[in-house]
Design a protein around this motif. Structure first.
Motif, short mmCIF file in Angstrom:
data_model
loop_
_atom_site.label_atom_id
_atom_site.label_comp_id
_atom_site.label_asym_id
_atom_site.label_seq_id
_atom_site.Cartn_x
_atom_site.Cartn_y
_atom_site.Cartn_z
N GLY A 15 20.71 -7.85 0.19
CA GLY A 15 20.39 -7.04 1.43
C GLY A 15 18.84 -6.52 1.63
N ILE A 16 18.31 -6.96 0.54
CA ILE A 16 16.73 -6.41 0.40
C ILE A 16 15.83 -7.70 0.65
CG2 ILE A 16 15.00 -5.39 -0.73
CD1 ILE A 16 16.89 -3.62 -1.91
N ALA A 17 14.85 -7.76 1.56
CA ALA A 17 13.97 -8.59 1.88
C ALA A 17 12.47 -8.26 1.76
CB ALA A 17 13.82 -9.42 3.04
N VAL A 18 11.72 -8.35 0.65
CA VAL A 18 10.21 -7.80 0.47
C VAL A 18 9.36 -8.59 1.22
CG1 VAL A 18 8.47 -7.21 -1.13
CG2 VAL A 18 10.93 -6.93 -1.87
N VAL A 19 8.77 -8.00 2.37
CA VAL A 19 7.94 -8.58 3.25
C VAL A 19 6.59 -8.45 3.09
CG1 VAL A 19 9.71 -8.13 5.19
CG2 VAL A 19 7.81 -6.59 4.97
N GLY A 20 6.08 -7.51 1.98
CA GLY A 20 4.78 -7.53 1.84
C GLY A 20 4.56 -6.70 0.62
N GLU A 21 3.23 -6.72 0.16
CA GLU A 21 2.84 -5.72 -0.94
C GLU A 21 1.41 -5.35 -0.58
OE1 GLU A 21 2.05 -7.43 -4.96
OE2 GLU A 21 3.32 -9.03 -4.18
N ALA A 22 1.08 -4.24 -1.27
CA ALA A 22 -0.42 -3.58 -1.19
C ALA A 22 -0.92 -3.20 -2.54
CB ALA A 22 -0.45 -2.64 -0.11
N ALA A 23 -2.28 -3.19 -2.57
CA ALA A 23 -2.74 -2.83 -3.76
C ALA A 23 -3.32 -1.42 -3.71
CB ALA A 23 -4.11 -3.90 -4.17
N VAL A 44 2.45 7.18 -5.49
CA VAL A 44 1.50 8.28 -5.09
C VAL A 44 0.10 8.09 -5.60
CG1 VAL A 44 3.25 9.93 -4.73
CG2 VAL A 44 2.38 9.75 -7.04
N ARG A 45 -0.38 7.37 -6.62
CA ARG A 45 -1.46 7.24 -7.11
C ARG A 45 -1.93 5.96 -6.92
NH1 ARG A 45 -0.52 10.59 -12.80
NH2 ARG A 45 0.15 12.54 -11.74
N MET A 46 -2.94 5.68 -5.77
CA MET A 46 -3.49 4.61 -5.54
C MET A 46 -5.11 4.68 -5.21
SD MET A 46 -0.55 2.66 -3.13
CE MET A 46 -0.41 4.19 -1.72
N PRO A 47 -5.84 3.30 -5.36
CA PRO A 47 -7.31 3.49 -4.78
C PRO A 47 -7.15 3.78 -3.31
CG PRO A 47 -6.63 1.79 -6.38
CD PRO A 47 -5.25 2.24 -5.80
N GLY A 51 -1.12 7.94 -1.77
CA GLY A 51 0.18 7.57 -1.11
C GLY A 51 0.73 8.84 -0.02
N ILE A 52 0.19 9.96 -0.48
CA ILE A 52 0.44 11.30 0.39
C ILE A 52 -0.29 11.17 1.88
CG2 ILE A 52 0.11 13.59 0.71
CD1 ILE A 52 0.07 13.89 -2.30
N GLU A 53 -1.56 10.64 1.77
CA GLU A 53 -2.27 10.48 3.09
C GLU A 53 -1.95 9.23 3.84
OE1 GLU A 53 -4.23 12.50 4.55
OE2 GLU A 53 -3.73 14.14 2.70
N ALA A 54 -1.26 8.40 3.17
CA ALA A 54 -1.04 7.03 3.59
C ALA A 54 0.52 7.25 4.42
CB ALA A 54 -0.97 5.88 2.54
#
Length: 206
Positions: A15-23, A44-47, A51-54
């Protein structure tokens, strides 16, 4: 490596399809705008953009924003509670088995929330609590308050229906009324309001 492995394993779940990913956070927002996923699994911790602001950008800018599940290493991560305040539908721990993470994605996609009372308590204890009288002027009915208290314990709609001995459709109606009256973005936001206004007191059973 972690992201690629998680993508591969989640893509194998029913039931899950992964459509994208981000660095990073900026790329996450861009990908979500283009691909319009139902759920975003957000670190939450990304360059560049955390994750909060995103999360805040996604929920504010898109007319039909995706549900956001925050994924982190530590249950007491202060970023998690900030993300919940920003409108995330819940969070999961990276150490959980992939089937558990997949189940969290399914639950959130279905309109439920993944709530961890410990994290919510951490958030509200950092702020002064008000009183139940501080709730928005459109007061909740007794049944709606009961449903909100049960939501704050992390119960799903079916579990609330069983506890209140009413139908699932009735619970969905009450939950919808609660969100509307509180001006809440989602279930998690409603629970945050309940804690912050003192309707639900951390560590005290309803």
């Amino acid at each position: 490596m972690t992201r690629s492995g998680l993508r591969t394993l989640l893509g194998m779940q029913p039931g899950i399809a992964v459509v994208g990913e981000a660095a990073d956070g900026v790329e996450a927002v861009e990908q979500a705008r283009q691909l319009r996923p139902d759920v975003v699994l957000m670190d939450v911790r990304m360059p560049r953009l955390n994750g909060i602001e995103a999360t805040r950008q996604l929920l504010a800018e898109l007319a039909e924003p995706p549900k956001v599940v925050v994924i982190t290493t530590f249950e007491n991560d202060g970023y998690v509670t900030a993300a919940l305040s920003a409108g995330a539908s819940g969070f999961v721990l990276k150490r959980l088995p992939v089937p558990k993470i997949a189940e969290a994605v399914r639950v959130v996609a279905a309109g439920e929330a993944i709530l961890f009372p410990a994290a919510l308590r951490q958030m509200v204890t950092a702020r002064p609590l008000g009183s139940a009288e501080a709730l928005p002027q459109a007061a909740l009915t007794g049944r709606e308050e009961e449903v909100l208290r049960l939501m704050a314990t992390g119960l799903s709609n079916p579990e609330i229906a069983k506890s209140c001995r009413v139908s699932l459709e009735t619970v969905k109606t009450h939950v919808g009324n609660v969100l509307t009256k509180l001006g809440a973005q989602n279930r998690t936001h409603a629970v945050v309001i309940a804690y912050e206004t003192g309707l639900v007191v951390p560590g005290v059973a309803g």
